[in-house]
Design a protein around this motif. Structure first.
Motif, PDB file in Angstrom:
ATOM      1  N   HIS A 192       0.857  -1.188   0.000  1.00 47.46           N
ATOM      2  CA  HIS A 192       0.000   0.000   0.000  1.00 47.46           C
ATOM      3  C   HIS A 192       0.900   1.247   0.000  1.00 47.46           C
ATOM      4  CE1 HIS A 192      -4.034   1.727   1.721  1.00 47.46           C
ATOM      5  NE2 HIS A 192      -3.614   2.388   0.676  1.00 47.46           N
ATOM      6  N   VAL A 219      -2.699  -6.949  -0.291  1.00 43.51           N
ATOM      7  CA  VAL A 219      -2.067  -5.651  -0.029  1.00 43.51           C
ATOM      8  C   VAL A 219      -1.227  -5.751   1.240  1.00 43.51           C
ATOM      9  CG1 VAL A 219      -2.442  -3.190   0.365  1.00 43.51           C
ATOM     10  CG2 VAL A 219      -4.016  -4.458  -1.112  1.00 43.51           C
ATOM     11  N   GLY A 221       0.036  -3.880   3.960  1.00 44.36           N
ATOM     12  CA  GLY A 221      -0.330  -2.588   4.560  1.00 44.36           C
ATOM     13  C   GLY A 221       0.588  -2.158   5.691  1.00 44.36           C
ATOM     14  N   ALA A 224       1.181   1.457   5.744  1.00 40.68           N
ATOM     15  CA  ALA A 224       0.018   2.319   5.496  1.00 40.68           C
ATOM     16  C   ALA A 224      -0.818   2.532   6.756  1.00 40.68           C
ATOM     17  CB  ALA A 224      -0.844   1.720   4.389  1.00 40.68           C
ATOM     18  N   VAL A 225      -1.104   1.448   7.477  1.00 40.84           N
ATOM     19  CA  VAL A 225      -2.050   1.568   8.605  1.00 40.84           C
ATOM     20  C   VAL A 225      -1.636   2.572   9.677  1.00 40.84           C
ATOM     21  CG1 VAL A 225      -3.338  -0.600   8.434  1.00 40.84           C
ATOM     22  CG2 VAL A 225      -1.132  -0.590   9.595  1.00 40.84           C
ATOM     23  N   VAL A 230      -7.636   3.087   6.735  1.00 44.33           N
ATOM     24  CA  VAL A 230      -7.770   2.026   5.730  1.00 44.33           C
ATOM     25  C   VAL A 230      -9.150   1.389   5.837  1.00 44.33           C
ATOM     26  CG1 VAL A 230      -6.935  -0.269   5.058  1.00 44.33           C
ATOM     27  CG2 VAL A 230      -5.305   1.537   5.606  1.00 44.33           C
ATOM     28  N   TYR A 240      -5.445  -8.189   3.248  1.00 42.49           N
ATOM     29  CA  TYR A 240      -4.744  -6.980   3.694  1.00 42.49           C
ATOM     30  C   TYR A 240      -3.978  -7.362   4.963  1.00 42.49           C
ATOM     31  CZ  TYR A 240      -3.773  -2.025   4.262  1.00 42.49           C
ATOM     32  OH  TYR A 240      -3.126  -0.805   4.331  1.00 42.49           O
ATOM     33  N   PHE A 242      -0.925  -6.439   8.041  1.00 39.08           N
ATOM     34  CA  PHE A 242      -0.064  -5.439   8.697  1.00 39.08           C
ATOM     35  C   PHE A 242       0.523  -5.986   9.990  1.00 39.08           C
ATOM     36  CE2 PHE A 242      -4.251  -4.422  10.513  1.00 39.08           C
ATOM     37  CZ  PHE A 242      -3.965  -4.193  11.855  1.00 39.08           C
TER      38      PHE A 242
END
Ligand code: PLP
Length: 426
Positions: A192, A219, A221, A224-225, A230, A240, A242
């Motif tokens: 991401h 993805v 992540g 990103a998170v 999100v 997804y 993380f």
């Protein structure tokens, strides 16, 4: 709301904080005990947030309380403590579900981190779905943890790993992506946000294009998170993943989100306790989601700590923090661009948190060492993204990665430290 002190004698070229309105980085900073210390006699400036984020007091207290008052194994116990621990752990799963806007709790699988989540998908879904001549499509900006698991799978199955190229700003080339999607593509797996460049990828567009071919999208992540709100249903991604420790939570815990029908169709990853319905020597039947993928005693404290971190983020307001972080990044970018001989690696217009750079004739590790003496923690190296370094023709970069608790004074210290490094090494 507290008043925000302005940086003293700032070397920064732009005013900060104004646009973020009610967001107060000084107030949230006070929630992080580790940031109060000095390093080499200087106040600690922590800019290694892409590697791991610091933990707010409430997360530390939650872990302490769990071990001091609630510790028990979960799911199987009938006693009081076991029920408290089970409720707390399953409550954390619900918090993660809301955090990602997933449809159901059973779509949230607790894993050790992003690395384990990707390996889980490669070794379960991948082994089941990928065959000889099939293709897995990743991008040229991936972390090693989104490269190597697919290479292992491709080697085993006789499949091919294909790569979406990036341009010299460090953006994914969407036209090249489209060209690489075909009837043999089995999965698209992309970050991401790039940990080495900071590039924010257009995930929704990537997903839409893959879905036209009936190809699922994973993805990564991890980067990103901590910085963006999100919404997995809005992104329509199939997986997804993380890590908790980058999201202000504990190490040893992460999340794999998967659409329920996809997860239900996948074979289990690890076998053992907690993931079964019944076991005989002749045959074992597996538990329903999410337990099917959580064999053995899970990272109970980690899950509960991650729940506390998400609660904290909800109070801080990730949307407001994101506006502030955007300003922080553009201000830092402008300040660094003015340093003679410094080149930023990764100049995509849509970026998050990460500033990777090189300075002419100074090795990134030397820069990192001088900065450390100034109390400034950054990372120097290939950031587990060697193909990115190869693309840009550098062996390594120095990486400063901000979080919402970083202040203009932190950026000042970074800029001053860089001038010092230039003085020392030129
Ligand atoms: N993916 C990205 C984009 C990352 O930045 C990282 C860690 O830096 C990982 C995956 C791996 O995360 P972990 O080491 O927590 O499994």
């Amino acid at each position: 709301m507290s008043t925000v002190p302005q940086p003293l004698a700032s070397v920064l070229p732009c005013p900060l904080i104004d646009r973020a309105g009610p967001f107060d980085p000084y107030r949230v900073r006070a929630d992080f005990p580790v940031l109060k210390q000095s390093v080499c006699g200087k106040p600690l400036v922590y800019l290694d947030n892409a590697a791991t984020a610091q933990k707010p007091r409430v997360v530390i207290d939650t872990l302490q309380r769990y071990y001091a008052c609630e510790n028990a194994n979960i799911h199987r116990g009938v006693h009081h403590l076991s029920q408290i621990a089970t409720d707390a752990y399953e409550g954390a799963r619900t918090r993660v579900r809301h955090f990602l806007n997933a449809a159901q709790d059973r779509e949230i699988i607790f894993v050790r981190g992003t690395t384990e989540g990707i390996n889980l998908v490669a070794q379960t879904w991948g082994r089941q779905q990928v065959g000889e001549g099939d293709e897995i499509l990743i991008s040229a900006m991936e972390h090693h943890s989104n490269i190597v698991p697919w290479q292992i799978l491709c080697e085993e199955k006789g499949a091919k790993l294909c790569v979406i190229p990036i341009n010299d700003r460090g953006e994914l080339m969407l036209d090249e992506y489209e060209k690489r999607l075909n009837g043999r593509t089995r999965l698209v797996s992309v970050a991401h946000v790039s940990n080495a460049l900071g590039t924010l990828n257009p995930v929704r567009e990537i997903v839409d294009l893959a879905h036209r071919w009936g190809v699922p999208v994973l993805v990564d992540g991890a980067q990103a998170v901590p910085h963006l709100k999100v919404d997995v249903r809005e992104l329509d991604c199939d997986f997804y993943i993380f890590s908790g420790h980058k999201l202000y939570g504990p190490t040893g815990i992460g999340v794999l989100y998967g659409k329920a029908d996809l997860l239900a169709s996948m074979p289990p990853y690890h076998g053992g306790g907690n993931m079964i319905k019944s076991v005989t020597f002749e045959k074992t039947t597996y538990a329903d989601l999410p337990n099917k993928f959580e064999a053995g005693t899970p990272p109970i404290a980690g899950g509960i700590g991650l729940g506390a971190a998400i609660n904290y983020l909800n109070q801080v307001g990730l949307d407001r923090a994101a506006v502030y972080e955007e300003d922080l990044l553009s201000c830092a970018t402008e300040a660094l661009s003015r340093i003679p001989g410094l080149s930023i690696i990764g100049t995509a217009p849509r970026k998050v948190s990460v500033l990777s750079f090189v300075i002419e004739d100074i090795h990134p590790h030397d820069i990192g060492t001088v900065l450390d003496q100034e109390g400034v923690a950054v990372r120097a190296g290939h950031h587990c993204a060697q193909p990115v370094m190869q693309h840009f023709g550098v062996p390594a970069t120095t990486r400063a990665a901000t979080a919402f608790y970083n202040t203009p004074e932190d950026l000042d210290a970074l800029v001053r430290g860089l001038h010092k490094a230039i003085e020392v090494f030129r």
